[in-house]
Design an enzyme around this catalytic site. Structure first.
Site, PDB file in Angstrom:
ATOM      1  N   CYS A 154       0.857  -1.188   0.000  1.00 38.81           N
ATOM      2  CA  CYS A 154       0.000   0.000   0.000  1.00 38.81           C
ATOM      3  C   CYS A 154       0.893   1.237   0.000  1.00 38.81           C
ATOM      4  CB  CYS A 154      -0.891  -0.008   1.245  1.00 38.81           C
ATOM      5  SG  CYS A 154      -1.909   1.479   1.417  1.00 38.81           S
ATOM      6  N   CYS A 186      -8.643  -5.232  -9.875  1.00 35.33           N
ATOM      7  CA  CYS A 186      -8.252  -4.156 -10.772  1.00 35.33           C
ATOM      8  C   CYS A 186      -7.795  -2.991  -9.881  1.00 35.33           C
ATOM      9  CB  CYS A 186      -9.463  -3.779 -11.624  1.00 35.33           C
ATOM     10  SG  CYS A 186      -9.139  -2.518 -12.845  1.00 35.33           S
ATOM     11  N   CYS A 215       0.401   3.229   3.515  1.00 35.91           N
ATOM     12  CA  CYS A 215       0.863   2.733   4.824  1.00 35.91           C
ATOM     13  C   CYS A 215       1.937   1.654   4.749  1.00 35.91           C
ATOM     14  CB  CYS A 215      -0.317   2.223   5.643  1.00 35.91           C
ATOM     15  SG  CYS A 215      -0.985   0.637   5.084  1.00 35.91           S
ATOM     16  N   CYS A 255      -5.158   0.625   6.574  1.00 36.89           N
ATOM     17  CA  CYS A 255      -5.358   2.081   6.668  1.00 36.89           C
ATOM     18  C   CYS A 255      -6.641   2.566   6.004  1.00 36.89           C
ATOM     19  CB  CYS A 255      -4.161   2.829   6.107  1.00 36.89           C
ATOM     20  SG  CYS A 255      -3.969   2.730   4.305  1.00 36.89           S
ATOM     21  N   CYS A 284      -7.329  -1.058   1.485  1.00 30.59           N
ATOM     22  CA  CYS A 284      -6.290  -1.594   2.352  1.00 30.59           C
ATOM     23  C   CYS A 284      -6.910  -1.811   3.732  1.00 30.59           C
ATOM     24  CB  CYS A 284      -5.127  -0.605   2.447  1.00 30.59           C
ATOM     25  SG  CYS A 284      -3.874  -1.074   3.668  1.00 30.59           S
TER      26      CYS A 284
END
Length: 135
Positions: free
Chosen positions: A48, A122, A51, A100, A97
């Site tokens: 991510c 996607c 984070c 976060c 995510c």
């Protein structure tokens, strides 16, 4: 849902570029075929961008020719959160995510890709940061 990483929006704005903020925190979408990881074949882990949590691995990335990086499975099902998305006049499944709450993209099923899960995550390139595998 409470997230392990919970920052005020002004802190996210300070830490992310305007384009990153638009996608990650406002659920925007980068234009098709413009992201840095759309055609990447580098071996490694996709984290991510907000984070640093591990989300996907290059071993689950496949060529869908849809304009965004596509994965058939996250590296750990607990790494992502799936939420019903009724925006844009349709029903989709948003991918966030789980650490976060940042927007990553959408997941689609039953499109006929020859993958083990019949799913296509996607994902916006700008939501990810690739950590190449060390030789």
């Amino acid at each position: 849902m409470p997230y392990d990483i919970d920052k005020p929006e002004e802190q996210w704005r300070a830490e992310l570029t305007p384009a990153e903020y638009r996608v990650l925190r406002e659920a925007g979408t980068e234009r098709a075929f413009t992201g840095e990881y759309t055609d990447t074949k580098t071996t490694g882990v996709y984290n991510c961008r907000a984070c640093g949590a591990e989300l996907f691995r290059s071993t689950e990335k496949f060529e869908s020719h849809c304009g965004w990086p596509s994965f058939y499975d996250p590296s750990d099902s607990a790494a992502v959160e799936l939420i019903e998305d009724r925006s844009a006049g349709m029903v989709r499944t948003e991918v966030r995510c789980a650490r976060c709450g940042s927007h990553l993209g959408h997941v689609f099923e039953g499109e006929g890709y020859p993958t083990p899960t019949d799913q296509r995550y996607c994902i916006n390139s700008i939501s990810l940061r690739l950590a190449p595998a060390e030789d």
